[in-house]
Design a protein around this motif. Sequence first.
Motif, PDB file in Angstrom:
ATOM      1  N   LEU A  91     -24.636  68.207   5.945  1.00 28.26           N
ATOM      2  CA  LEU A  91     -24.085  69.323   6.721  1.00 28.26           C
ATOM      3  C   LEU A  91     -23.821  68.914   8.168  1.00 28.26           C
ATOM      4  O   LEU A  91     -22.828  69.323   8.774  1.00 28.26           O
ATOM      5  N   GLY A  92     -24.712  68.103   8.726  1.00 28.95           N
ATOM      6  CA  GLY A  92     -24.524  67.621  10.103  1.00 28.95           C
ATOM      7  C   GLY A  92     -23.289  66.747  10.226  1.00 28.95           C
ATOM      8  O   GLY A  92     -22.535  66.847  11.196  1.00 28.95           O
ATOM      9  N   PHE A  93     -23.069  65.895   9.232  1.00 29.28           N
ATOM     10  CA  PHE A  93     -21.869  65.066   9.256  1.00 29.28           C
ATOM     11  C   PHE A  93     -20.612  65.927   9.179  1.00 29.28           C
ATOM     12  O   PHE A  93     -19.645  65.697   9.904  1.00 29.28           O
ATOM     13  N   GLY A  94     -20.654  66.932   8.335  1.00 29.30           N
ATOM     14  CA  GLY A  94     -19.516  67.850   8.248  1.00 29.30           C
ATOM     15  C   GLY A  94     -19.296  68.611   9.537  1.00 29.30           C
ATOM     16  O   GLY A  94     -18.158  68.852   9.952  1.00 29.30           O
ATOM     17  N   ALA A  95     -20.382  68.983  10.210  1.00 28.19           N
ATOM     18  CA  ALA A  95     -20.261  69.675  11.491  1.00 28.19           C
ATOM     19  C   ALA A  95     -19.647  68.762  12.549  1.00 28.19           C
ATOM     20  O   ALA A  95     -18.824  69.208  13.359  1.00 28.19           O
ATOM     21  N   MET A  96     -20.029  67.489  12.557  1.00 27.31           N
ATOM     22  CA  MET A  96     -19.452  66.547  13.526  1.00 27.31           C
ATOM     23  C   MET A  96     -17.955  66.382  13.297  1.00 27.31           C
ATOM     24  O   MET A  96     -17.167  66.367  14.245  1.00 27.31           O
ATOM     25  N   VAL A  97     -17.566  66.248  12.042  1.00 25.92           N
ATOM     26  CA  VAL A  97     -16.139  66.122  11.725  1.00 25.92           C
ATOM     27  C   VAL A  97     -15.399  67.380  12.125  1.00 25.92           C
ATOM     28  O   VAL A  97     -14.298  67.326  12.691  1.00 25.92           O
ATOM     29  N   GLY A  98     -15.996  68.539  11.882  1.00 29.68           N
ATOM     30  CA  GLY A  98     -15.373  69.796  12.270  1.00 29.68           C
ATOM     31  C   GLY A  98     -15.246  69.946  13.780  1.00 29.68           C
ATOM     32  O   GLY A  98     -14.234  70.428  14.281  1.00 29.68           O
ATOM     33  N   LEU A  99     -16.272  69.531  14.511  1.00 28.74           N
ATOM     34  CA  LEU A  99     -16.202  69.603  15.964  1.00 28.74           C
ATOM     35  C   LEU A  99     -15.104  68.699  16.512  1.00 28.74           C
ATOM     36  O   LEU A  99     -14.332  69.099  17.397  1.00 28.74           O
ATOM     37  N   LEU A 100     -15.033  67.480  16.001  1.00 27.43           N
ATOM     38  CA  LEU A 100     -13.992  66.551  16.465  1.00 27.43           C
ATOM     39  C   LEU A 100     -12.601  67.037  16.062  1.00 27.43           C
ATOM     40  O   LEU A 100     -11.651  66.918  16.838  1.00 27.43           O
ATOM     41  N   PHE A 120     -19.445  70.888  25.223  1.00 28.28           N
ATOM     42  CA  PHE A 120     -19.062  70.223  23.977  1.00 28.28           C
ATOM     43  C   PHE A 120     -19.910  68.976  23.749  1.00 28.28           C
ATOM     44  O   PHE A 120     -20.364  68.716  22.643  1.00 28.28           O
ATOM     45  N   LYS A 121     -20.129  68.196  24.823  1.00 25.90           N
ATOM     46  CA  LYS A 121     -20.960  66.999  24.706  1.00 25.90           C
ATOM     47  C   LYS A 121     -22.373  67.353  24.266  1.00 25.90           C
ATOM     48  O   LYS A 121     -22.962  66.672  23.418  1.00 25.90           O
ATOM     49  N   LEU A 122     -22.933  68.413  24.855  1.00 26.81           N
ATOM     50  CA  LEU A 122     -24.284  68.835  24.506  1.00 26.81           C
ATOM     51  C   LEU A 122     -24.368  69.238  23.032  1.00 26.81           C
ATOM     52  O   LEU A 122     -25.282  68.816  22.312  1.00 26.81           O
ATOM     53  N   VAL A 123     -23.423  70.032  22.575  1.00 24.78           N
ATOM     54  CA  VAL A 123     -23.427  70.477  21.182  1.00 24.78           C
ATOM     55  C   VAL A 123     -23.225  69.293  20.240  1.00 24.78           C
ATOM     56  O   VAL A 123     -23.950  69.138  19.251  1.00 24.78           O
ATOM     57  N   PHE A 124     -22.279  68.435  20.561  1.00 19.81           N
ATOM     58  CA  PHE A 124     -21.990  67.296  19.690  1.00 19.81           C
ATOM     59  C   PHE A 124     -23.179  66.338  19.622  1.00 19.81           C
ATOM     60  O   PHE A 124     -23.556  65.874  18.541  1.00 19.81           O
ATOM     61  N   LEU A 125     -23.784  66.040  20.759  1.00 21.78           N
ATOM     62  CA  LEU A 125     -24.930  65.137  20.764  1.00 21.78           C
ATOM     63  C   LEU A 125     -26.137  65.761  20.062  1.00 21.78           C
ATOM     64  O   LEU A 125     -26.898  65.058  19.397  1.00 21.78           O
ATOM     65  N   SER A 126     -26.311  67.066  20.188  1.00 22.28           N
ATOM     66  CA  SER A 126     -27.407  67.743  19.486  1.00 22.28           C
ATOM     67  C   SER A 126     -27.213  67.663  17.975  1.00 22.28           C
ATOM     68  O   SER A 126     -28.161  67.360  17.236  1.00 22.28           O
ATOM     69  N   VAL A 127     -26.015  67.929  17.517  1.00 20.67           N
ATOM     70  CA  VAL A 127     -25.726  67.850  16.077  1.00 20.67           C
ATOM     71  C   VAL A 127     -25.898  66.412  15.592  1.00 20.67           C
ATOM     72  O   VAL A 127     -26.468  66.169  14.518  1.00 20.67           O
ATOM     73  N   THR A 128     -25.456  65.453  16.386  1.00 19.38           N
ATOM     74  CA  THR A 128     -25.598  64.049  16.012  1.00 19.38           C
ATOM     75  C   THR A 128     -27.070  63.655  15.920  1.00 19.38           C
ATOM     76  O   THR A 128     -27.481  62.981  14.965  1.00 19.38           O
ATOM     77  N   LEU A 129     -27.868  64.072  16.883  1.00 25.32           N
ATOM     78  CA  LEU A 129     -29.290  63.754  16.880  1.00 25.32           C
ATOM     79  C   LEU A 129     -30.000  64.360  15.670  1.00 25.32           C
ATOM     80  O   LEU A 129     -30.772  63.678  14.981  1.00 25.32           O
ATOM     81  N   THR A 179      -6.805  65.957  26.009  1.00 24.73           N
ATOM     82  CA  THR A 179      -7.956  66.714  25.540  1.00 24.73           C
ATOM     83  C   THR A 179      -9.096  66.524  26.529  1.00 24.73           C
ATOM     84  O   THR A 179      -9.468  65.402  26.828  1.00 24.73           O
ATOM     85  N   THR A 180      -9.611  67.621  27.020  1.00 31.47           N
ATOM     86  CA  THR A 180     -10.732  67.534  27.942  1.00 31.47           C
ATOM     87  C   THR A 180     -12.026  67.793  27.179  1.00 31.47           C
ATOM     88  O   THR A 180     -12.094  68.670  26.330  1.00 31.47           O
ATOM     89  N   VAL A 181     -13.021  67.006  27.493  1.00 37.95           N
ATOM     90  CA  VAL A 181     -14.328  67.150  26.864  1.00 37.95           C
ATOM     91  C   VAL A 181     -15.274  67.711  27.907  1.00 37.95           C
ATOM     92  O   VAL A 181     -15.573  67.069  28.905  1.00 37.95           O
ATOM     93  N   GLY A 234     -11.702  70.157  15.525  1.00 34.74           N
ATOM     94  CA  GLY A 234     -11.382  71.316  16.340  1.00 34.74           C
ATOM     95  C   GLY A 234     -10.997  70.937  17.746  1.00 34.74           C
ATOM     96  O   GLY A 234     -10.124  71.554  18.363  1.00 34.74           O
ATOM     97  N   LYS A 235     -11.636  69.896  18.273  1.00 37.78           N
ATOM     98  CA  LYS A 235     -11.301  69.444  19.623  1.00 37.78           C
ATOM     99  C   LYS A 235      -9.931  68.773  19.629  1.00 37.78           C
ATOM    100  O   LYS A 235      -9.164  68.902  20.578  1.00 37.78           O
TER     101      LYS A 235
END
Length: 92
Positions: free
Chosen positions: A77-86, A32-41, A26-28, A88-89
């Motif tokens: 919702l942010g936690f759900g988005a993080m789980v969904g992003l991971l 993806f890093k930008l979106v994931f870190l933004s959602v996490t923040l 899996t390549t990151v 999906g990846k």
Amino acid sequence: MANPGTSIDTTQTPTAATATDTAAVTTVTAHFKLVFLSVTLITVLTLAASLYIGIFVEKPTEAAKSAMDTCSTLANLGFGAMVGLLGGKAVN
């Protein structure tokens, strides 16, 4: 029992699958890093705001209660988005 006209090759050995043959790579990407870190923040900030209102506001008004509920909902919702992003990846 083998037919008399067929020969069995006993010199070939079966090859075992190596780890790189079966492991998914899996390549990151930077996007993806930008979106994931933004959602996490955003998730951490809204959770912190919700906790701050809940802990440090002694007599919250209706507006403070509403803001705390909104921040709590956004954190969920942010936690759900993080789980969904991971998830999906991982599927890719």
